[in-house]
Scaffold this motif. Structure first.
Motif, short mmCIF file in Angstrom:
data_model
loop_
_atom_site.label_atom_id
_atom_site.label_comp_id
_atom_site.label_asym_id
_atom_site.label_seq_id
_atom_site.Cartn_x
_atom_site.Cartn_y
_atom_site.Cartn_z
N ARG A 195 3.01 -4.75 -1.69
CA ARG A 195 4.43 -4.95 -1.87
C ARG A 195 5.10 -5.23 -0.78
NH1 ARG A 195 4.52 1.62 -3.21
NH2 ARG A 195 3.41 1.59 -5.23
N TRP A 196 6.21 -6.09 -1.20
CA TRP A 196 7.14 -6.71 -0.02
C TRP A 196 7.79 -5.60 0.26
CZ3 TRP A 196 12.10 -9.67 -0.54
CH2 TRP A 196 12.47 -10.43 0.42
N ASN A 267 6.77 -8.76 -6.36
CA ASN A 267 5.21 -8.98 -5.82
C ASN A 267 4.54 -9.48 -6.95
OD1 ASN A 267 6.57 -7.50 -3.80
ND2 ASN A 267 6.09 -5.51 -4.69
#
Length: 347
Positions: A195-196, A267
């Motif tokens: 995940r960003w 993502n």
């Protein structure tokens, strides 16, 4: 010719399997293609023009359930299938076509499937580096030796959504007609390392809202908390231009709303592959997982990744399980890629 496909069980894999259906239809325009897959796949399969019908696979991903598979196969014996294509590599996934008595049963050899597959092919992974190439290669009676022998360009996935659906569904969920939508897909099935960070999403959302967009977050119920965290990180005056739909939409509705988006930031996830198949301008953010096997299949996609290779990491060492390679992707970089994509669409 009537064809049964045993489809994959993951969103991204299911999206890429459409390239096989498109290739089969191009070679055999009169072919009738049915796909057996988990029931949740129906909203995707119903938007693939090549698919005649979706047949529900009622068994879970790990269940052998030999008796139930025998029953399912025998129930299909009078359906007139000439061929079957088995896309998962497990032994159990090949049992239904075997019990159905389908004359030609094609797939990669996988878990030593001699017998249950009578057209079992040996995969040279280096010769077919992309999953979509492995699916498409099965369409040919004479197996190609490598991806270089496949007709180019490959027929990439394309989902069908009409304009009226977009407007009706956007209105149903209260999206503003005055601001174009940028979709965010901040979740990832296999842990926070893919995940960003939420604070990067929030910084990007703030900039986009100030530029006149509204930001809509998509995902499952498991992503609801992440979406709320992103919105709460926005200045209070801007939160009205953000909407967290994670967990609020059925898959069918999410597909339609993503098609409604002006662009998507995601993502590495199943929703990323859906956005690509809807031909939305897409910025795809990769960390430990690699785009070398399952990239977004779209000419309107831009991949940002700062490391190479595949890293089997589900939880990173940074705060909240984020991976440093994704932390290092600055919102300004994503905004720049997104702006260039949006500009190219307008030109």
């Amino acid at each position: 010719m009537k064809i049964l496909v045993i489809g994959p069980s993951w969103v991204g894999d299911m999206m890429m399997s459409q390239s096989l259906y498109r290739t089969l239809k191009a070679a055999h325009p009169d072919a009738v293609i049915d796909v057996m897959a988990p029931a949740w796949c129906r909203p995707l399969l119903s938007r693939m023009p090549e698919v005649n019908q979706a047949l529900a696979m009622p068994l879970g991903h790990g269940a052998l359930a030999l008796g139930e598979r025998r029953r399912l196969g025998r129930a299909l014996r009078n359906n007139g299938y000439d061929r079957a294509y088995v896309l998962p590599n497990s032994f159990k996934s090949a049992l239904v076509p075997f019990f159905a008595g389908i004359k030609r049963r094609t797939g990669w050899r996988g878990e030593m499937r001699y017998g249950v597959l009578n057209d079992a092919r040996v995969l040279n992974k280096a010769a077919f580096p992309l999953m979509v190439e492995r699916y498409v290669a099965l369409a040919y009676d004479t197996p190609p030796a490598s991806a270089r022998q496949l007709p180019q360009p490959l027929l990439w996935p394309q989902l069908r959504v009409d304009e009226e659906e977009k407007h009706q569904t956007a209105a149903l969920f209260g999206l503003s007609a005055d601001r174009p939508v940028i979709g965010f897909c901040p979740g990832a099935e296999f842990g926070p390392a893919k995940r960003w960070p939420h604070y990067h999403y929030a910084a990007l959302a703030e900039q986009l809202i100030n530029e006149g967009y509204q930001v809509v977050l998509f995902g499952s119920a498991k992503d609801r908390e992440t979406g709320e965290t992103i919105l709460q990180a926005l200045p209070e005056s801007l939160r009205v231009y953000g909407k967290n739909l994670a967990g609020d939409t059925q898959l069918e509705q999410a597909v339609i709303l993503i098609a409604h988006c002006r662009a998507v930031v995601s993502n590495d996830s199943g929703l990323m592959h859906i956005a690509a198949a809807l031909n939305r301008p897409l910025v795809a953010l990769y960390g430990p997982s690699s785009p070398d096997f399952t990239p977004p299949l779209s000419h309107q996609a831009r991949i940002i990744r700062l490391i190479s290779g595949y890293h089997k990491v589900r939880k990173g060492e940074a705060a909240e399980g984020y991976h440093q390679s994704l932390i290092d992707i600055e919102p300004a970089r994503v905004h720049q890629e997104l702006s260039m994509l949006l500009q190219s669409v307008q030109e």
